[in-house]
Design a protein around this motif. Structure first.
Motif, PDB file in Angstrom:
ATOM      1  N   PHE A  62     -10.607  45.459 -35.383  1.00 29.28           N
ATOM      2  CA  PHE A  62     -11.689  44.579 -34.978  1.00 29.28           C
ATOM      3  C   PHE A  62     -13.021  45.043 -35.562  1.00 29.28           C
ATOM      4  N   MET A  63     -13.276  46.347 -35.493  1.00 27.89           N
ATOM      5  CA  MET A  63     -14.537  46.871 -35.998  1.00 27.89           C
ATOM      6  C   MET A  63     -14.481  47.135 -37.501  1.00 27.89           C
TER       7      MET A  63
ATOM      8  N   ALA B  16      -7.997  34.980 -46.180  1.00 35.20           N
ATOM      9  CA  ALA B  16      -8.975  35.648 -45.334  1.00 35.20           C
ATOM     10  C   ALA B  16      -8.942  37.166 -45.487  1.00 35.20           C
ATOM     11  N   LEU B  17      -7.774  37.712 -45.866  1.00 37.18           N
ATOM     12  CA  LEU B  17      -7.618  39.153 -46.035  1.00 37.18           C
ATOM     13  C   LEU B  17      -7.026  39.452 -47.402  1.00 37.18           C
ATOM     14  N   GLU B  18      -7.246  40.688 -47.848  1.00 36.83           N
ATOM     15  CA  GLU B  18      -6.555  41.201 -49.019  1.00 36.83           C
ATOM     16  C   GLU B  18      -6.062  42.607 -48.685  1.00 36.83           C
TER      17      GLU B  18
ATOM     18  N   LEU C 141     -14.044  35.808 -39.360  1.00 35.79           N
ATOM     19  CA  LEU C 141     -13.459  37.084 -38.934  1.00 35.79           C
ATOM     20  C   LEU C 141     -13.014  37.059 -37.476  1.00 35.79           C
ATOM     21  N   ASN C 142     -13.714  36.365 -36.615  1.00 33.35           N
ATOM     22  CA  ASN C 142     -13.284  36.305 -35.217  1.00 33.35           C
ATOM     23  C   ASN C 142     -11.895  35.680 -35.085  1.00 33.35           C
ATOM     24  N   ASP C 143     -11.629  34.668 -35.887  1.00 31.46           N
ATOM     25  CA  ASP C 143     -10.301  34.042 -35.880  1.00 31.46           C
ATOM     26  C   ASP C 143      -9.237  35.019 -36.392  1.00 31.46           C
ATOM     27  N   VAL C 144      -9.595  35.791 -37.415  1.00 25.68           N
ATOM     28  CA  VAL C 144      -8.658  36.776 -37.971  1.00 25.68           C
ATOM     29  C   VAL C 144      -8.313  37.826 -36.915  1.00 25.68           C
ATOM     30  N   ILE C 145      -9.332  38.329 -36.249  1.00 24.28           N
ATOM     31  CA  ILE C 145      -9.104  39.359 -35.221  1.00 24.28           C
ATOM     32  C   ILE C 145      -8.284  38.792 -34.070  1.00 24.28           C
ATOM     33  N   ARG C 146      -8.533  37.545 -33.705  1.00 25.91           N
ATOM     34  CA  ARG C 146      -7.778  36.917 -32.622  1.00 25.91           C
ATOM     35  C   ARG C 146      -6.284  36.889 -32.958  1.00 25.91           C
ATOM     36  N   ALA C 147      -5.960  36.689 -34.240  1.00 20.46           N
ATOM     37  CA  ALA C 147      -4.554  36.671 -34.657  1.00 20.46           C
ATOM     38  C   ALA C 147      -3.903  38.033 -34.435  1.00 20.46           C
ATOM     39  N   PHE C 148      -4.643  39.111 -34.704  1.00 16.56           N
ATOM     40  CA  PHE C 148      -4.098  40.442 -34.450  1.00 16.56           C
ATOM     41  C   PHE C 148      -3.900  40.672 -32.948  1.00 16.56           C
TER      42      PHE C 148
END
Length: 391
Positions: A325-326, A363-365, A381-388
């Motif tokens: 997240f950070m 969104a990621l590499e 990024l908030n959506d990406v973190i939510r997926a994790f």
């Protein structure tokens, strides 16, 4: 001496190491409350600061008895720490030094431009602060008025100049996405003053703030324009974007904030302050070992009364998701091998499905070791973190 960027990974703290190397100290008092602010802040009243300093010394002594501390950075935030009177500031520094020593690498004071004078800047420097984070927000008077700031553009420029004259490393805060704001002029003007670091944050309307009650909104097109144009301008002016909202000249990164973004331990002192602490050896929750503990202090009245704050015991999986997240806010991303070593999980395997999905999405590499957010991924990024978290 500035630490080269290539050595930053070596500063990451292993959870098995008990030393805490960073300190955040919250000073809640402000000359006035900005209409966009949702931090724990208040205007000072008779006797409050005296009670605050007494409790702060007690809290520092309690923490010093509990943890092994080897301070590398100190950060006084708020609120407006620079609003403290000279004797009050000296006592805050004495409290920290008496309990823990002082930061060996960096010691930052958050500064409101309206509180700066040559004499005060000199005192802060003599007390041991070497970095100032200045709440400039804009160099355009109508924008400052809209934001409810009590200083004008001239006093912001003078504040930065006075701090630089005392050989502070200076960071300037900017707020973007304000309707009518001359963003190019704000960015260029701040850089021309000689700051080595810029923190640029989109105006966010938080519930419960005066802006929210007044129905102030921020248009998405202004958010996107502010986000991209700030990055473009600062890049052209020789600043490297090392975190989504933070830019620095070579060697000018915030070492303290990097402790947050790399999931290191830090002490949290004062009302409303948060801290990340090593867990006692052998601690378990529901059969899982505990790597660390996050604690948030209560607000002023509860804190003065010695009431306990909120506490969360962090398991390996929570530790890994916190680090993602950070860490994904950093342009260099997260070293998953290092995170696996610290958490005890095979992070790449545990989140393989999310990594694959977000990589396909653009969104990621992932190069097999470092996981990074792309430019498009930084915006979502908030959506990406939510997926994790959901995984």
């Amino acid at each position: 001496m500035n630490t080269p960027r290539t050595n930053l990974a070596a500063q990451v703290t292993d959870p098995a190491t008990s030393a805490v190397r960073h300190l955040y100290l919250h000073v809640p008092f402000c000359p006035s409350i900005c209409p966009y602010c949702d931090f724990h802040v208040l205007t000072r009243r008779a006797g409050q600061v005296e009670a605050y300093l007494k409790r702060l010394r007690e809290e520092a002594a309690e923490i010093a008895r509990t943890y092994r501390v080897d301070l590398q950075t100190v950060y006084l935030g708020g609120g407006t720490p620079s609003f403290l009177r000279e004797a009050e500031m000296a006592e805050v520094v004495d409290i920290v030094r008496s309990a823990f020593g002082w930061g060996a690498q960096e010691n930052t004071l958050e500064v409101n431009p309206g509180t700066v004078s040559p004499e005060r800047a000199r005192q802060w420097r003599e007390l041991g602060f070497d970095r100032a984070s200045v709440g400039v927000q804009s160099l355009h008077d109508p924008t400052l008025k809209f934001l409810g700031r009590q200083h004008d553009a001239r006093s912001a420029r003078e504040a930065v100049e006075q701090l630089l004259a005392q050989e502070f490393r200076v960071s300037g805060d900017l707020i973007t996405a304000v309707a009518g704001q001359p963003l190019d002029g704000d960015v260029r003007g701040l850089v021309e003053l000689g700051v080595e670091h810029v923190s640029a944050y989109t105006l966010t309307i938080e519930s419960g703030t005066p802006f929210a009650r007044r129905g102030v909104t921020v248009r998405e097109e202004d958010e996107r324009e502010g986000f991209s144009r700030t990055a473009q301008l600062l890049g052209e002016l020789g600043f490297e974007r090392y975190e989504i909202s933070n830019y620095a000249r070579s060697g000018g990164h915030s070492r303290h904030n990097l402790a947050y973004w790399t999931n290191q331990f830090y002490l949290g002192l004062g009302p409303g302050a948060a801290g990340h602490y090593p867990a006692p050896p052998g601690r378990e929750v529901a059969g899982q070992r505990v790597l660390s503990e996050r604690r948030t202090n209560p607000h002023l009245n509860g804190w003065l009364a010695g009431q306990p704050g909120e506490s969360d015991l962090i398991t390996p999986e929570e530790y890994a998701t916190d680090a993602l997240f950070m860490g994904l806010r950093l342009t260099r991303g997260v070293d998953l091998r290092d995170l696996s070593r610290r958490s005890g999980l095979d992070v790449a395997a545990r989140y393989a499905g999310v990594i694959e999905m977000q990589t396909r999405r653009g969104a990621l590499e992932f190069d097999g070791r470092a996981l990074r957010a792309t430019e498009a991924g930084q915006w979502v990024l908030n959506d990406v973190i939510r997926a994790f978290l959901e995984a």
